[in-house]
Design a protein around this motif. Structure first.
Motif, PDB file in Angstrom:
ATOM      1  N   UNK A   1       0.924  -1.465  -0.357  1.00  0.00           N
ATOM      2  CA  UNK A   1      -0.127   0.099  -0.373  1.00  0.00           C
ATOM      3  C   UNK A   1       0.413   0.971   0.415  1.00  0.00           C
TER       4      UNK A   1
ATOM      5  N   UNK B   1      -0.051  13.146  -8.625  1.00  0.00           N
ATOM      6  CA  UNK B   1       0.117  14.837  -7.702  1.00  0.00           C
ATOM      7  C   UNK B   1       0.904  15.483  -9.233  1.00  0.00           C
TER       8      UNK B   1
ATOM      9  N   UNK C   1      -1.418  16.360 -12.915  1.00  0.00           N
ATOM     10  CA  UNK C   1      -2.048  17.366 -12.551  1.00  0.00           C
ATOM     11  C   UNK C   1      -0.934  18.964 -13.166  1.00  0.00           C
TER      12      UNK C   1
ATOM     13  N   UNK D   1       6.659  12.739   0.308  1.00  0.00           N
ATOM     14  CA  UNK D   1       5.955  12.382   0.182  1.00  0.00           C
ATOM     15  C   UNK D   1       5.493  11.004   1.155  1.00  0.00           C
TER      16      UNK D   1
ATOM     17  N   UNK E   1       8.256  11.042   4.671  1.00  0.00           N
ATOM     18  CA  UNK E   1       7.196  12.787   5.820  1.00  0.00           C
ATOM     19  C   UNK E   1       5.778  11.998   6.132  1.00  0.00           C
ATOM     20  N   UNK E   2       5.025  10.893   5.595  1.00  0.00           N
ATOM     21  CA  UNK E   2       4.178  10.385   6.241  1.00  0.00           C
ATOM     22  C   UNK E   2       4.500   9.347   7.090  1.00  0.00           C
ATOM     23  N   UNK E   3       5.109   8.592   6.663  1.00  0.00           N
ATOM     24  CA  UNK E   3       5.257   7.690   7.465  1.00  0.00           C
ATOM     25  C   UNK E   3       6.560   6.713   7.534  1.00  0.00           C
ATOM     26  N   UNK E   4       6.902   7.285   8.616  1.00  0.00           N
ATOM     27  CA  UNK E   4       8.911   7.842   8.587  1.00  0.00           C
ATOM     28  C   UNK E   4       9.086   6.288   8.357  1.00  0.00           C
TER      29      UNK E   4
ATOM     30  N   UNK F   1       8.025   3.001   8.546  1.00  0.00           N
ATOM     31  CA  UNK F   1       8.004   2.008   6.887  1.00  0.00           C
ATOM     32  C   UNK F   1       9.246   2.423   6.231  1.00  0.00           C
TER      33      UNK F   1
ATOM     34  N   UNK G   1      16.304  15.282   9.271  1.00  0.00           N
ATOM     35  CA  UNK G   1      16.381  13.814   8.851  1.00  0.00           C
ATOM     36  C   UNK G   1      17.825  13.219   8.191  1.00  0.00           C
TER      37      UNK G   1
END
Lengths: 213, 207, 359
Positions: C122, C134, C138, C156, C159-162, C164, C321
Motif C-alpha cells: 500500500x 499529483x 496535475x 511524501x 514524511x507520512x510514514x517515517x 516504514x 532527517x
C-alpha cells in the motif's frame, strides 16, 4: 495643517480610549475563568501521573543535571499521607530540541506514570513519546543507581522504533525526577500547615511561570 | 458606492464567487496553519468571523468620523481590540481550542481579510451592508477552513471531529494507526489549498 | 527522469555566439537559416527513456542480489502501479503522453529504487499515485511537471510514514517476507542514520561495502559502483551531461570535508563515505538530471548542482532527517525557473545594454 493634526490626534485618541475601556471590561470578565482553566490544565497533568490525592503543594525545583532541567515539583498528599510528587522536567537532548515531560514519582520512589507536555520531535517518530505503548512502560519502574536507559544503551526501556534519541529523553527525565524526589523525600513527607483546598490553587498558580515554554 | 448590488448578493458573494481564501487568496497564513482538523478550522473561522463582523460594523459607523490620513492606524486599533477580546474570551471559555489554535488567534490582527474588508468595503459602505459583507466573507472563510480541515484531518489524522466528543475514525482504526501524516503538516496544507483552489477555479470556468 | 518536448535535445548543435567584444565592431555576423526540412535529431522521448531504464538496471540487479525477493517485489510493484496509474490518468485526464513513451516505467522503477526493501504494497501504491497523479498529471502531464515525480512521491511517503520508510533490511536477507513478519534482528541502520543518531562508533560498513552495496539502504541506492556503470552509459549517450552530477557530488564532498576537518572524525563522517553513502549517486546522476526539472544552460546546471550539494550537506550535517538528497533536489527543482530566467543566454546577434552604450 495644525488643525488637521489636532483632529488626527483627537480621533485616534478617542478610538484608543474607547478600545482600552472595552478591553479592560473584557479582561475583568475573563480573568478568573482563564486562571481557573490554566490551573485546571496543570492540575490535570499532575493528576494523570500520580495516585489519587487530595492536597498538592509546590516545592523548589533543584538545579539542572546535565541537559535536564526541573521546572517544577508538586508534592501531593492524601489525608496527610505523602503519595508522591509530580515533577515537570525539560530535557534539551531531543531530536528537535526541548522535550517537556511531567513525571509522577510515587512514595516508594518508583515512577508512577509519565505524560508528554510539549515537544518538537519528528511527527510520526519522536512524537510517539506520548503514546501509551511507549509511555505506559514507565509505570512502576524502579530507577537503578545508574539511571534508566534504553535497551540499546544497556538498559530496560524499549525505545520507539526509529526514535532512540527521543526515547532517551523520557528515560533521562524519569531518572532526574526520581532522583530529585529521593533527595528531598524527608522534607516532602508531611504536608505544609495550610488548610486543604487553598493550597492546590495557589501552588499551581505559582507553577505557571514555566508552563508555556 | 455599490448601492446597486442587492443585500443578499452582498451577503452571499463571500461564499464562492469572492471566497476570501480560494478566490481572493487572503488570509492564507492562518488558514494553512490552523486547518489541521475540522474543529480547529471551525474555531478559527468563528473567531475570524466575529472579528470581521464587529470591525466592519464599527469601522462603517466611524467612516465619516475617521480622517483619511489616519484611517489605517484607526482600523488597526479597532481590529486589534476585537482580536484581543476574542483571545481573552476563548482562553476563558474554550480553553482547549484556544490552546490548539495557539498564536494564531492574536495573529488574526494581521489577517489580510479583516483589514482588506475594512479598507475596501466597510469604510465606503453603510452599516447594514458592511455587517452583511463581514458575515458573508467570514462564513466563506470558515467554510474554506472547514473543508480544508476535514480533508486534512481525515487523511492526516485518520479521524473526524477530533477535539469534540463526537470523534470517530471514518476509515477505521487500521488507517488511523498509520495515516497520511504529511497532510497534517505544512506541506499537506499547501497541497490541500492548492488542489482546492484549482478545483474552485475549474468549477468557475465551467459555470 | 521525464523528458519534454520543450527541453532541448542534448545532441542538438548549439551555435556558439561570437565573443561579445566583436559584436558590432568589425565582423558583422550573419545568421543563415535554410528552408525546411531541417536536420532532425535521432533523439525521441521513448528512446531516451529506454536508455534511462536500462541504465538503472545494474543498480536494481545489485539490490536483487542483496535483498532477494523483497527487492523484486518492490521494483515490480512500483513499476506496475505507476504504469497502471498512468494508464488511468491518460484516459481520464487526457493529458499529453502515452504508455509507450516509457516515462511512467522510468518513474516507477526510480520510485521503487527510492523505497526501502521492506516497503508494504500500500505504501508503494500511495507513492505511485502521488508520483503520477499529483506530481505529473496535475501539472499537465509529461514535460509539464515542476518537481521530479519519483522524488515527490518519496518525500511524501517519508514524511507520512517515517517508520516504514526507514526500516532497512540487512544485506543478504533474501527470503520472502510475508506481511506482518517481525523485522527485528534482520534490519539495521544506514551509515547516515548512525551519524544522525550519534552512533558513528557502531559504523561497520567501509568504502568497499558502500561501493558494492553490501549495506542497508533503499532498494536502488546501495551500490555506488552499479549506479556509476549506468551513469557512464547515460553520459556516453549524452542523455545526461556532467555539470549537475559533478557540481552536486563535488559540493557535498567539499562541505562535508570541511566539517570533517574542523569537527573531527568522532562527530563527522569522512567526506568519501558521505559521497558514497545514501542516495547521493542515485540522486545526482538519475534524478537531479531530469530534463524537465533542471535548468537548460550550462552555468545554470552548475548552480543547480552546487545548490543541491549544499542543501544535501546541510541537511545531513545539521538537519532533522539523516538523508537530504531528495529534499535538496526538490528544493532546487523549485528554483529552476528562476535560474533559467536569470541565466537566459543572450539572443544571438544582440549586445547587452552596457556594451551598446560604450560602442
Amino acid at each position: 495643517m495644525i488643525r488637521l493634526m489636532g483632529r488626527y490626534v483627537l480621533v485616534l485618541g478617542a478610538i484608543c480610549l474607547v478600545a482600552a475601556a472595552a478591553l479592560a471590561a473584557v479582561f475583568e470578565v475573563t480573568k478568573d475563568p482563564i486562571a481557573a482553566s490554566r490551573a485546571a490544565v496543570e492540575r490535570q497533568a499532575i493528576q494523570t501521573v500520580l495516585p489519587a490525592f487530595d492536597q498538592v503543594g509546590t516545592a523548589p525545583a533543584p538545579a539542572a543535571t546535565g541537559g535536564t532541567r526541573l521546572l517544577a515539583l508538586y508534592p501531593a498528599w492524601s489525608s496527610g499521607q505523602f503519595v508522591g510528587a509530580a515533577v515537570k522536567v525539560v530535557d534539551a537532548g531531543g531530536y528537535g530540541g526541548d522535550v517537556t515531560i511531567m513525571v509522577g514519582v510515587d512514595a516508594n520512589l518508583k515512577v508512577h506514570a509519565i505524560r508528554l507536555l510539549s515537544h518538537k520531535e519528528t511527527p510520526g517518530l519522536g512524537s510517539k513519546l506520548g503514546e501509551p505503548k511507549f509511555a505506559g512502560q514507565f509505570s512502576g519502574l524502579e530507577v537503578p543507581a545508574a539511571g534508566l536507559r534504553v535497551v540499546k544503551d544497556g538498559g530496560s526501556v524499549q525505545a520507539i522504533t526509529g526514535a532512540t534519541i527521543s526515547s532517551r529523553c523520557a528515560a533521562r527525565a524519569a531518572t532526574a525526577a526520581v532522583q530529585a524526589v529521593r533527595e528531598r523525600a524527608a522534607e516532602l513527607a508531611a504536608p505544609p500547615a495550610v488548610e486543604p483546598g487553598a493550597a492546590p490553587a495557589a501552588a499551581v498558580a505559582a507553577g505557571q511561570g514555566g508552563a508555556h515554554g | 458606492m455599490a448601492s446597486g448590488v442587492s443585500l443578499d448578493r452582498e451577503f452571499t458573494k463571500g461564499f464562492v464567487r469572492e471566497n476570501p481564501l480560494f478566490i481572493l487568496v487572503l488570509g492564507t497564513c492562518p488558514s494553512l496553519a490552523t486547518s489541521t482538523t475540522l474543529f480547529n478550522g471551525f474555531g478559527m473561522g468563528i473567531a475570524a468571523t466575529f472579528v470581521l463582523v464587529c470591525s466592519n460594523i464599527v469601522i462603517s459607523l466611524l467612516r465619516k468620523f475617521i480622517p483619511d490620513g489616519v484611517r489605517i492606524p484607526a482600523f488597526i486599533v479597532v481590529i486589534a481590540s476585537f482580536v484581543t477580546m476574542v483571545d481573552l474570551l476563548m482562553e476563558g471559555f474554550v480553553f482547549s481550542l484556544h490552546q490548539s489554535l495557539g498564536v494564531f488567534i492574536p495573529l488574526i490582527v494581521v489577517n489580510c481579510i479583516i483589514l482588506g474588508r475594512a479598507e475596501a468595503f466597510a469604510s465606503k459602505n453603510g452599516v447594514l451592508r458592511s455587517a452583511l459583507d463581514g458575515l458573508g466573507m467570514g462564513l466563506g472563510f470558515m467554510a474554506a477552513l472547514v473543508v480544508m480541515g476535514t480533508i486534512r484531518e481525515i487523511l492526516g489524522n485518520g479521524t473526524l471531529m477530533a477535539g469534540t466528543p463526537y470523534e470517530f475514525a471514518p476509515f477505521g482504526e487500521g488507517f488511523k494507526a498509520s495515516p497520511v501524516l504529511v497532510m497534517t503538516l505544512p506541506p499537506g496544507a499547501f497541497l490541500t489549498l492548492g488542489l482546492l483552489m484549482a478545483g474552485v477555479k475549474r468549477l468557475g470556468e465551467r459555470s | 527522469m521525464t523528458a519534454s518536448s520543450n527541453a532541448a535535445p542534448e545532441g542538438a548543435p548549439v551555435s556558439a555566439p561570437p565573443p561579445a567584444d566583436k559584436v558590432g565592431a568589425s565582423a558583422r555576423p550573419t545568421l543563415r537559416v535554410g528552408p525546411s526540412p531541417h536536420l532532425h535529431g535521432p533523439e525521441t522521448v521513448p528512446r531516451i527513456m529506454r536508455w534511462v531504464f536500462l541504465a538503472l538496471l545494474p543498480a536494481a540487479l545489485v539490490s536483487v542480489w542483496f535483498f532477494g525477493a523483497s527487492a523484486v517485489k518492490v521494483l515490480t510493484l512500483s513499476t506496475l502501479f505507476c504504469l497502471g496509474v498512468e494508464w488511468l490518468c491518460l484516459r481520464l485526464m487526457r493529458t499529453p503522453g502515452a504508455l509507450s513513451d516509457w516515462s511512467a516505467a522510468v518513474t516507477g522503477l526510480l520510485l521503487g529504487m527510492n523505497l526501502p526493501p521492506t516497503a508494504p504494497w500500500w505504501l508503494i501504491l500511495a507513492g505511485a499515485i502521488v508520483a503520477i497523479v499529483v506530481a505529473k498529471h496535475l501539472f499537465g502531464g509529461l514535460g509539464g511537471n515542476i518537481f521530479n515525480p519519483a522524488l515527490t512521491a518519496r518525500v511524501f511517503l517519508l514524511v507520512s510514514w517515517p517508520t516504514y520508510m526507514t526500516t532497512w533490511l540487512k544485506p543478504g536477507q533474501r527470503q520472502w517476507l510475508a506481511p506482518g513478519t517481525d523485522l527485528a534482528g534482520i534490519t539495521e541502520a544506514t551509515p547516515l542514520g548512525l551519524l544522525k543518531e550519534g552512533r558513528l562508533s557502531e559504523l561497520s560498513a567501509g568504502a568497499s561495502d558502500l561501493l558494492l552495496g553490501n549495506l542497508g539502504g533503499s532498494v536502488g541506492e546501495i551500490s555506488a559502483l552499479a549506479l556509476l556503470i549506468g551513469a557512464a552509459a547515460l553520459l556516453w549517450k549524452r542523455i545526461i551531461t556532467w555539470e549537475i552530477p559533478a557540481a552536486f557530488i563535488g559540493t557535498v564532498a567539499a562541505v562535508t570535508g570541511l566539517a570533517y576537518a574542523i569537527g573531527g572524525p568522532e562527530r563527522y563522517l569522512a567526506p568519501h563515505l558521505h559521497v558514497l553513502a545514501g542516495g547521493l549517486f542515485l540522486g545526482a546522476f538519475f534524478m537531479a538530471t531530469d530534463m524537465v526539472t533542471c535548468p537548460i544552460t550550462y552555468r545554470g546546471r552548475l548552480i543547480f548542482g552546487a545548490g543541491c550539494g549544499l542543501l544535501t550537506a546541510v541537511i545531513r550535517l545539521w538537519g532533522g532527517y539523516p538523508e537530504g538528497v531528495s529534499f535538496a533536489i526538490l528544493l532546487m527543482n523549485a528554483g529552476t525557473p528562476m535560474i533559467d530566467h536569470y541565466l537566459r543566454p543572450r539572443t544571438f546577434g544582440t549586445a547587452t545594454a552596457r556594451q551598446g552604450a560604450t560602442s
